[in-house]
Design an enzyme around this catalytic site. Sequence first.
Site, mmCIF file in Angstrom:
data_model
loop_
_atom_site.group_PDB
_atom_site.id
_atom_site.type_symbol
_atom_site.label_atom_id
_atom_site.label_comp_id
_atom_site.label_asym_id
_atom_site.label_seq_id
_atom_site.Cartn_x
_atom_site.Cartn_y
_atom_site.Cartn_z
ATOM 1 N N THR A 1 -9.135 0.410 -10.458
ATOM 2 C CA THR A 1 -8.217 -0.588 -9.938
ATOM 3 C C THR A 1 -8.197 -1.723 -10.933
ATOM 4 O O THR A 1 -8.977 -1.736 -11.875
ATOM 5 C CB THR A 1 -8.739 -1.068 -8.558
ATOM 6 N N SER B 1 -7.891 0.408 2.762
ATOM 7 C CA SER B 1 -8.276 -0.021 1.419
ATOM 8 C C SER B 1 -9.471 -0.970 1.500
ATOM 9 O O SER B 1 -9.810 -1.495 2.569
ATOM 10 C CB SER B 1 -7.098 -0.744 0.768
ATOM 11 N N GLY C 1 -13.228 -1.638 -7.927
ATOM 12 C CA GLY C 1 -14.553 -1.042 -7.682
ATOM 13 C C GLY C 1 -14.705 -0.326 -6.353
ATOM 14 O O GLY C 1 -15.799 -0.311 -5.796
ATOM 15 N N GLU D 1 -6.067 4.317 -7.236
ATOM 16 C CA GLU D 1 -7.236 4.886 -6.558
ATOM 17 C C GLU D 1 -8.239 5.374 -7.598
ATOM 18 O O GLU D 1 -8.960 4.570 -8.136
ATOM 19 C CB GLU D 1 -6.860 5.991 -5.571
ATOM 20 N N ARG E 1 0.838 -1.203 0.000
ATOM 21 C CA ARG E 1 0.000 0.000 0.000
ATOM 22 C C ARG E 1 0.872 1.252 0.000
ATOM 23 O O ARG E 1 1.941 1.279 0.630
ATOM 24 C CB ARG E 1 -0.858 -0.012 1.266
HETATM 25 N N1 GLU Z 1 -8.493 3.010 -3.610
HETATM 26 C C1 GLU Z 1 -9.449 1.985 -3.402
HETATM 27 C C2 GLU Z 1 -8.981 1.009 -2.374
HETATM 28 O O1 GLU Z 1 -7.819 0.788 -2.202
HETATM 29 C C3 GLU Z 1 -9.759 1.225 -4.625
HETATM 30 C C4 GLU Z 1 -10.338 2.045 -5.700
HETATM 31 C C5 GLU Z 1 -11.009 1.231 -6.721
HETATM 32 O O2 GLU Z 1 -10.951 0.043 -6.784
HETATM 33 O O3 GLU Z 1 -11.653 1.793 -7.545
HETATM 34 O O4 GLU Z 1 -9.769 0.428 -1.722
#
Ligand code: GLU
Length: 595
Positions: free
Chosen positions: A406, A472, A493, A426, A108
């Site tokens: 993602t 996350s 997502g 992100e 991360r």
């Molecule tokens: N930043 C998000 C996360 O780490 C994910 C964003 C996405 O999947 O669209 O949970």
Amino acid sequence: MRVLARIAPPLLLATALVASTAGPAGAAPPPAKVPEAVGWGGAVASVDADATAAGIEVLRKGGNAVDAAVAVAAALGVTEPYSAGIGGGGYFVYYDHATGRVHTIDGRETASRTADESLFLEGGKPLPFADAVTSGLSVGVPGSPATWETAVRLWGKRPFGEALKPAQRIAEQGFTVDQTFQDQTALNLARFKDFPDTARLFLPGGALPVVGSTFRNPDLAATYRQLGRDGTKALYQGDLGADVVRAIQHPPVDPASGRNARPGKVDAADLAGYQVRRQQPTHVAYRDYDVYSIAPSSSGGTTVGEALGILEDGELGGYDATQYYHHFLEASRLAFADRNRWVGDPAFNDVPVRELLSARFAASRACLISPDRALTSPVAPGDPRNPADCASAGPVQPEPYEGLSTSHLTVADRWGNVVSYTLTLEQTGGSGITVPGRGFLLNNELTDFNFSPLVPGVPDPNLPGPGKRPRSSLSPTIVLRDGEPLLAAGSPGGSTIITTTLQVLLGRLDRGLSLAQAIAAPRASQRNTAASQAEPGFLALPERARLEALGHVFASTPEIGAATGVERLPDGRWVAAAEPVRRGGGSAAVVRPAP
Ligand code: GLU
């Protein structure tokens, strides 16, 4: 996104001769996107045909699932540059067949060691989300390169540089722009044009990339070459890192644009101090299966795991479709109430991982589910350390906003090793800042922090902090049965990742669907908000009216997630499965097809 002039594996060429509409004469045609493939020798599923082909190429050359997963991830950095790549982070889950153990890497992104709770406050007030996203402030120290290098060093069979070669080639020779790539660029047009380096790369000639045209990224090819030659110290201690820091601290914005792209805090010492975390996976025993996923700083493993625990004593396999969906939605609702209250970076909070996943806590939450009536959200969290049936612990926590970009990939090899890996920037397009001359976008992962406490006066585990990782939702999952790998799955997502992964698991493990059917099935997502999001396909189901009669409220959303998975069949063949339609369809392939 499809590559041109690549060394296409014979099997893909044989099965799919799709004429390219552009590119140099004699260029190899791009591989077709196939949502399901069955056969021997290993399997790869990703959102992109060229990335999947990169993984198959590595498996063919004797690499294992780890080498191939890194190759797929690096290739996604070329063909899915708005969702994956060097400038971002993610979570890697690996089943090692020789030892029977599941390992994880938390790659991360981290905040600067100089960051604090006020990171996204101005004049004491939270910044508007969009302003925070498109700035240096949102950029965390990238973790993907360290994840790739660590994974290959620990568990791979080939040198790190080899895993980057297919991606380097795709970046050099180009891929064919498809509709998804153009659409994602269009979404970003207003901000990309304010950053000259981003515009030069992604808005060729000042316009959207044309569908069918060839997209090359020589700067990124050179960056991969450098990383392959010198290792990731080029980023964490070298000149590549210096360029990244400059872009974060002095966002290269066109002064004439009038955009206030706020500078970030990450500096060379933050890059030098970055380390991936290796930690135990989350584990829940669910019916005949052992379900492994990623521990915090992601909430994926604890939240999918808690929901499975809540559903464990129901007869999901025997319920009619209405009761099945009802229980799925209710378990998600309750698990989200708990994740928002209890889960953040464990280096900064005492996260009750074991307790969230305990059967006792699950039972205390399952107690709230009635077969006749839906709960009304937001529901309050429970207390995993002191579970009491049907009790709540403190005020409700509203669901914070999360972005939507993602990529998830899944790989298995001929030795029985499996990787489930989700990586992200992100938002689609991350911070919008391309590192000048380097060919990749920087993440905006730090906006996954809550900018201020969700409920004033109630501890919020997800506020910014020095060197902290934002919470996350990524949920890369591997399921074993009798100690042998059965399947791996995950999705992009934002916070819907958790419900998509859960729904795919339930579809496959409880509802008698094949993995491909479980991925294709219409989706809904309940995350402790008044309305559940649902795809048009879900809203067209006959169960919709029955669920509404139970009190469920639905809000239509065009598409939820873009899952991929692999599964081992009883005879040892592998199935690779991807989306037939969502995000333009995913790409599944095996080394030796044998349907
Ligand atoms: N930043 C998000 C996360 O780490 C994910 C964003 C996405 O999947 O669209 O949970």
